[in-house]
Motif scaffolding. Sequence first.
Motif, PDB file in Angstrom:
ATOM      1  N   ARG A 108       0.835  -1.218   0.000  1.00 29.51           N
ATOM      2  CA  ARG A 108       0.000   0.000   0.000  1.00 29.51           C
ATOM      3  C   ARG A 108       0.862   1.257   0.000  1.00 29.51           C
ATOM      4  O   ARG A 108       0.564   2.229  -0.691  1.00 29.51           O
ATOM      5  N   ALA A 152       2.233   1.866  -3.471  1.00 29.36           N
ATOM      6  CA  ALA A 152       1.226   2.453  -4.363  1.00 29.36           C
ATOM      7  C   ALA A 152       0.984   3.917  -4.023  1.00 29.36           C
ATOM      8  O   ALA A 152       0.864   4.772  -4.901  1.00 29.36           O
ATOM      9  N   THR A 172      -1.501   6.754  -5.828  1.00 27.39           N
ATOM     10  CA  THR A 172      -2.588   5.831  -6.127  1.00 27.39           C
ATOM     11  C   THR A 172      -2.943   5.088  -4.844  1.00 27.39           C
ATOM     12  O   THR A 172      -2.293   5.259  -3.820  1.00 27.39           O
ATOM     13  N   LEU A 219      -4.083   1.172  -3.159  1.00 31.60           N
ATOM     14  CA  LEU A 219      -4.082  -0.265  -3.362  1.00 31.60           C
ATOM     15  C   LEU A 219      -5.197  -0.857  -2.518  1.00 31.60           C
ATOM     16  O   LEU A 219      -5.294  -0.579  -1.324  1.00 31.60           O
ATOM     17  N   ILE A 254      -5.085  -1.641  -8.072  1.00 30.88           N
ATOM     18  CA  ILE A 254      -4.510  -0.316  -7.925  1.00 30.88           C
ATOM     19  C   ILE A 254      -5.507   0.638  -8.558  1.00 30.88           C
ATOM     20  O   ILE A 254      -5.904   0.462  -9.713  1.00 30.88           O
ATOM     21  N   SER A 290      -0.948   4.991 -12.397  1.00 31.77           N
ATOM     22  CA  SER A 290      -1.204   3.638 -11.896  1.00 31.77           C
ATOM     23  C   SER A 290      -0.214   2.637 -12.482  1.00 31.77           C
ATOM     24  O   SER A 290       0.145   1.665 -11.823  1.00 31.77           O
ATOM     25  N   ALA A 343       2.740   2.989 -10.365  1.00 32.68           N
ATOM     26  CA  ALA A 343       2.454   2.371  -9.068  1.00 32.68           C
ATOM     27  C   ALA A 343       2.533   0.852  -9.172  1.00 32.68           C
ATOM     28  O   ALA A 343       3.073   0.183  -8.285  1.00 32.68           O
ATOM     29  N   MET A 344       2.003   0.299 -10.266  1.00 41.98           N
ATOM     30  CA  MET A 344       2.038  -1.141 -10.443  1.00 41.98           C
ATOM     31  C   MET A 344       3.486  -1.631 -10.464  1.00 41.98           C
ATOM     32  O   MET A 344       3.818  -2.633  -9.820  1.00 41.98           O
ATOM     33  N   VAL A 357       4.862  -1.543  -6.932  1.00 45.26           N
ATOM     34  CA  VAL A 357       4.278  -2.617  -6.119  1.00 45.26           C
ATOM     35  C   VAL A 357       4.912  -3.956  -6.503  1.00 45.26           C
ATOM     36  O   VAL A 357       5.261  -4.756  -5.629  1.00 45.26           O
TER      37      VAL A 357
END
Length: 157
Positions: free
Chosen positions: A33, A36, A41, A43, A80, A93, A96-97, A100
Amino acid sequence: PDDRTLVDAVVAGRNHRTPDARPVTPNLLTRLRRAARLEQTWLAPLPEVPAIEATAAARSPAGSRVDGSHSPAAAMPIVIGTVLDAPSTRLQSGQAMQRVLLTAAVNGVPARPERGALHSTARRADLRSLIGGGLWPQAMLLVGASADESSAPIASR
């Protein structure tokens, strides 16, 4: 320090841990989290749902535990999401992916994108309602399953 660890895992190859089929613990979920959130963003782990279908029927998947963790045999699906839905938030995103995925790898837990989960407008709407309706789902990952897991993808059918 967290960014340095991620860079080392990618560039210098200093991460000698091989991802194994471990459950997704609350501590790891907090780290994911945070990863992200660094990209602006959110999660959200999906509730106990084995498949995302037009009906969004909720059933408990094999390997699911009462405390919300998943056994090594069952991947934890996570989404996400972003508050807004625009091309720029899709780019956010994606970043962010990647963060993560790297965070999971550095922690020795396998993760992979679930590519077909958001192709249909109906599935995306179902995912949005499953995570509370406040976020636009932009990416979906499976975390904690073994790398050679042969189960059908969540977005099948």
